[in-house]
Design a protein around this motif. Structure first.
Motif, PDB file in Angstrom:
ATOM      1  N   GLY A  42       0.821  -1.204   0.000  1.00 33.16           N
ATOM      2  CA  GLY A  42       0.000   0.000   0.000  1.00 33.16           C
ATOM      3  C   GLY A  42       0.849   1.245   0.000  1.00 33.16           C
ATOM      4  O   GLY A  42       0.570   2.206  -0.715  1.00 33.16           O
ATOM      5  N   PHE A  43       1.907   1.216   0.784  1.00 33.23           N
ATOM      6  CA  PHE A  43       2.763   2.387   0.893  1.00 33.23           C
ATOM      7  C   PHE A  43       3.436   2.673  -0.440  1.00 33.23           C
ATOM      8  O   PHE A  43       3.466   3.807  -0.905  1.00 33.23           O
ATOM      9  CB  PHE A  43       3.807   2.151   1.984  1.00 33.23           C
ATOM     10  N   LEU A  44       3.972   1.600  -1.054  1.00 33.77           N
ATOM     11  CA  LEU A  44       4.670   1.807  -2.318  1.00 33.77           C
ATOM     12  C   LEU A  44       3.711   2.231  -3.424  1.00 33.77           C
ATOM     13  O   LEU A  44       4.029   3.092  -4.241  1.00 33.77           O
ATOM     14  CB  LEU A  44       5.404   0.527  -2.726  1.00 33.77           C
ATOM     15  N   LEU A  45       2.516   1.618  -3.425  1.00 34.91           N
ATOM     16  CA  LEU A  45       1.597   1.886  -4.526  1.00 34.91           C
ATOM     17  C   LEU A  45       0.883   3.216  -4.384  1.00 34.91           C
ATOM     18  O   LEU A  45       0.774   3.981  -5.331  1.00 34.91           O
ATOM     19  CB  LEU A  45       0.540   0.778  -4.593  1.00 34.91           C
ATOM     20  N   PHE A  46       0.356   3.471  -3.169  1.00 33.48           N
ATOM     21  CA  PHE A  46      -0.557   4.598  -3.039  1.00 33.48           C
ATOM     22  C   PHE A  46       0.043   5.779  -2.299  1.00 33.48           C
ATOM     23  O   PHE A  46      -0.606   6.792  -2.150  1.00 33.48           O
ATOM     24  CB  PHE A  46      -1.836   4.162  -2.329  1.00 33.48           C
ATOM     25  N   MET A  47       1.246   5.627  -1.768  1.00 32.30           N
ATOM     26  CA  MET A  47       1.791   6.743  -1.023  1.00 32.30           C
ATOM     27  C   MET A  47       3.037   7.304  -1.680  1.00 32.30           C
ATOM     28  O   MET A  47       3.138   8.498  -1.905  1.00 32.30           O
ATOM     29  CB  MET A  47       2.078   6.299   0.415  1.00 32.30           C
ATOM     30  N   LYS A  97       4.301   7.011  -4.759  1.00 31.34           N
ATOM     31  CA  LYS A  97       4.164   7.626  -6.067  1.00 31.34           C
ATOM     32  C   LYS A  97       3.414   8.960  -6.010  1.00 31.34           C
ATOM     33  O   LYS A  97       3.921   9.970  -6.515  1.00 31.34           O
ATOM     34  CB  LYS A  97       3.492   6.649  -7.043  1.00 31.34           C
ATOM     35  N   PRO A  98       2.246   8.980  -5.384  1.00 26.73           N
ATOM     36  CA  PRO A  98       1.563  10.283  -5.303  1.00 26.73           C
ATOM     37  C   PRO A  98       2.381  11.338  -4.580  1.00 26.73           C
ATOM     38  O   PRO A  98       2.372  12.510  -4.961  1.00 26.73           O
ATOM     39  CB  PRO A  98       0.289   9.969  -4.507  1.00 26.73           C
ATOM     40  N   LEU A  99       3.115  10.893  -3.556  1.00 21.88           N
ATOM     41  CA  LEU A  99       3.910  11.847  -2.794  1.00 21.88           C
ATOM     42  C   LEU A  99       5.006  12.442  -3.670  1.00 21.88           C
ATOM     43  O   LEU A  99       5.184  13.659  -3.737  1.00 21.88           O
ATOM     44  CB  LEU A  99       4.515  11.131  -1.592  1.00 21.88           C
ATOM     45  N   GLN A 151       5.090  12.420  -6.866  1.00 17.42           N
ATOM     46  CA  GLN A 151       4.478  13.159  -7.961  1.00 17.42           C
ATOM     47  C   GLN A 151       4.042  14.549  -7.519  1.00 17.42           C
ATOM     48  O   GLN A 151       4.264  15.537  -8.227  1.00 17.42           O
ATOM     49  CB  GLN A 151       3.265  12.376  -8.457  1.00 17.42           C
ATOM     50  N   SER A 152       3.455  14.593  -6.320  1.00 13.50           N
ATOM     51  CA  SER A 152       2.992  15.901  -5.854  1.00 13.50           C
ATOM     52  C   SER A 152       4.187  16.805  -5.558  1.00 13.50           C
ATOM     53  O   SER A 152       4.125  18.016  -5.776  1.00 13.50           O
ATOM     54  CB  SER A 152       2.074  15.720  -4.652  1.00 13.50           C
ATOM     55  N   MET A 173       5.261  17.951  -8.914  1.00 15.30           N
ATOM     56  CA  MET A 173       4.304  18.905  -9.471  1.00 15.30           C
ATOM     57  C   MET A 173       4.422  20.279  -8.844  1.00 15.30           C
ATOM     58  O   MET A 173       4.067  21.275  -9.475  1.00 15.30           O
ATOM     59  CB  MET A 173       2.878  18.388  -9.298  1.00 15.30           C
TER      60      MET A 173
END
Lengths: 340, 301
Positions: free
Chosen positions: B28-33, B35-37, B39-40, B43
């Motif tokens: 969960g951490f690798l997939l959903f945290m 990458k978005p982190l 990426q943000s 960005m």
């Protein structure tokens, strides 16, 4: 023997004496301490009464407002008890939120999400509490990080992440493009399964603390008797985890029930009570426009009255739940012994 | 030479089992945290252009940060206001909940009921409800009318006047009175700290108090010499919980600002930059304060 008996007699003698007598014997100490005791209880009562009233007042106010007609709201004489008692507000709020359907949806989603989150967090918390493995400290630091990161920080990129969902390029191979998972429930269930739901880091932390307080002897006995790791967990440890599981489940349920952030992001087109409440004022003005056919703005008092009714309708199931599970809520946190 | 940890035999097996147990979290951490982190974070250095069906970030250096701090009219003000408010309220919440838990730990009739009431806000003021509560116009109007009709009767106002005219540290008192006026916000935020403190108070062995009592220690002294050190680890826990909870509340002005920039202006880059600045400030604040507090923490075991 005789001494203890004489002591007993002395006690009964003292009990027979009047308060004034006993006070004289103690040299004024008895009067002073009794007065102090009563004074302390009166002060405590006043303080606690005031604070409890302060906490309950908004709810009481909502209850009284929710039974008023619009005329009562403007009547300066009416404060707490409505002059024209009505349940029309409830009917209107229920219609605007499509309450029945939203209630069922919310129940199903909150229940399944809470169940999933607690199961996963239980496994992870047990892993952190009992096993030694490489990089354990690093992963635990990640748990703390998950607690600390506001979900709003990553909201925008999660948006995009699920809009163009792809997992290690597998989806692209099979499907020939990225998947658009927005507007479906799958992303949120996936996130919950990966411990990234609402406040899941906190649950992991609580469960880990709980397991650390249980002695290891039982598990060691199970290992010696040839029980595997998973079997030990399900057979020996799970039965002991009832208090922490109930508390985490209740928290997960309640927080999911009222959550607006994740609901709005992932479950936008499913009718839920929380998102329904957030939109209540807008739908009220739309409804009145539709009924009268005239572009009007709803008065603040009336929209707040409907809002209060809606809020009451949403928290009613939670209050019922709380009445039944109050002990579980309060006591299980105490037993988990949160410490650092 | 430092010996490296080796995982052999049962230890190896246990290590494997441990990793399997925390696998959901790792995935969960690798997939959903992560990458978005990442990426943000990326960005926040970009101008994000949204087009139909895709988005493309264009590298812009620290332009977003400069914009947030020097161009945006509100951000600086909101940020400082919100962080000052967080400090004050967190202290107030900790003091309040410690005080309440001391009272609730005593024996009296109806204790269970009072505890239940104090814990009620944890359930009732979460998520969307708190946001609605904060802009309840009806209640605000009511408060205004009450204030106007009962001029001078309010005890806090009189006290405030007396203290102000006596001229002792006016600014500090103003902040204090602001908190007292908003005691409801403090009370509803202190449900979980109260429970944590209560559990700590109940775990203090009573023979300590008895011994102190026999030696002639007053209640006031034993509060500072026994109770306070014994539950000092819980101060750290409560402090971190309170700060995190306060900074993530949906009625927080900075968070509202970020959401507004993201949803209304569709400026993902600027929103990311703003939220990263806020997040790092909070993290630094928590780090510094908990380092200071943990120096004073006393561990009994």
């Amino acid at each position: 023997m005789s001494k203890s008996r004489s002591n007993k007699e002395l006690v009964t003698d003292v009990k027979k004496m009047s308060f004034r007598e006993r006070n004289r014997l103690s040299g004024g100490y008895l009067l002073k301490s009794t007065l102090r005791k009563y004074l302390v209880s009166i002060c405590r009562f006043l303080l606690l009464f005031g604070m409890c009233f302060m906490i309950l007042q908004p709810i009481l106010n909502k209850i009284s407002v929710s039974f008023m007609t619009e005329a009562d709201l403007y009547n300066p004489i009416v404060i707490a008890i409505p002059e024209h008692f009505t349940t029309e507000n409830y009917r209107l709020a229920a219609e605007l939120m499509s309450y029945g359907q939203a209630l069922v949806n919310s129940l199903v989603i909150s229940f399944t999400i809470a169940l999933l989150q607690v199961t996963v967090c239980l496994l992870v918390g047990y892993g952190f509490a009992r096993f030694e493995f490489p990089l354990k400290r690093l992963w635990f630091a990640c748990v703390i990080l998950v607690i600390l990161i506001p979900p709003q920080t990553i909201a925008s990129s999660l948006h995009l992440h699920f809009r163009f969902f792809d997992f290690l390029g597998i989806v692209k191979l099979v499907h020939g493009g990225t998947l658009n998972l927005r507007g479906s429930v799958i992303p949120y269930y996936l996130m919950s399964a990966g411990c990234m739901g609402l406040k899941n880091g906190l649950y992991i932390f609580m469960i880990r603390q709980f397991f650390r307080n249980i002695p290891v002897d039982l598990e060691e006995a199970a290992y010696v008797d040839g029980c595997g790791m998973l079997r030990t967990f399900t057979r020996v440890m799970l039965p002991q985890t009832k208090p922490i599981v109930t508390s985490c489940f209740l928290f997960a349920f309640v927080w999911q029930w009222t959550d607006g952030f994740y609901s709005k992001m992932f479950l936008g087109n499913i009718k839920l009570v929380s998102t329904g409440l957030a939109r209540l004022v807008d739908s009220l003005s739309a409804y009145i426009q539709r009924m009268t056919g005239v572009l009007t703005t709803v008065s603040i008092a009336y929209s707040n009255c409907i809002l209060a009714t809606g809020t009451l309708m949403i928290i009613m199931p939670l209050i019922i739940l709380y009445l039944f599970a109050q002990r579980a809520f309060v006591e299980s946190i105490s037993t988990s012994g949160i410490k650092m | 030479m430092k010996q490296r940890k080796r995982y052999v035999g049962l230890q190896r097996k246990k290590a494997k089992a441990g990793i399997l147990f925390i696998m959901p979290f790792i995935l969960g951490f690798l997939l959903f945290m992560v990458k978005p982190l990442a990426q943000s974070f990326y960005m926040s250095f970009c101008n994000v252009e949204l087009s139909a069906g895709n988005y493309n970030p264009i590298w812009a250096g620290i332009a977003n940060y400069i914009h947030a701090f020097r161009v945006d009219p509100e951000y600086n003000r909101l940020l400082t206001e919100e962080i000052v408010r967080m400090m004050l309220y967190s202290v107030a919440i900790i003091v309040f909940s410690f005080f309440v838990s001391l009272i609730l730990n005593q024996e009296f009739h109806g204790r269970a009921l009072v505890r239940a009431i104090f814990f009620l806000p944890v359930i009732l003021s979460s998520g969307v409800i708190i946001g609605l509560e904060s802009n309840n116009q009806l209640m605000a109007n009511l408060a205004n009318t009450i204030e106007q009709t009962t001029q001078g009767i309010s005890i806090t106002a009189v006290l405030e006047n007396i203290l102000r005219t006596s001229g002792v540290g006016t600014r500090a008192f103003e902040k204090l009175f602001e908190i007292i006026d908003n005691i409801y916000d403090v009370a509803i935020a202190s449900g979980i700290p109260i429970i944590i403190f209560l559990s700590g108070l109940q775990s203090i062995p009573s023979n300590m108090y008895e011994a102190a009592d026999i030696e002639g220690c007053t209640k006031w002294e034993s509060l500072w010499k026994i109770t306070f050190p014994m539950i000092s680890p819980l101060f750290l826990v409560c402090w971190i919980y309170t700060v995190v909870d306060f900074s993530m509340h949906s009625d927080n002005a900075v968070i509202e600002k970020i959401q507004k920039v993201m949803i209304e202006q569709m400026n993902y880059g600027l929103a990311s930059a703003m939220s990263w600045v806020y997040f790092l400030l909070i993290l630094a604040f928590i780090g510094i304060t908990s380092a200071v507090i943990s120096r004073g923490v006393y561990y009994y075991e």
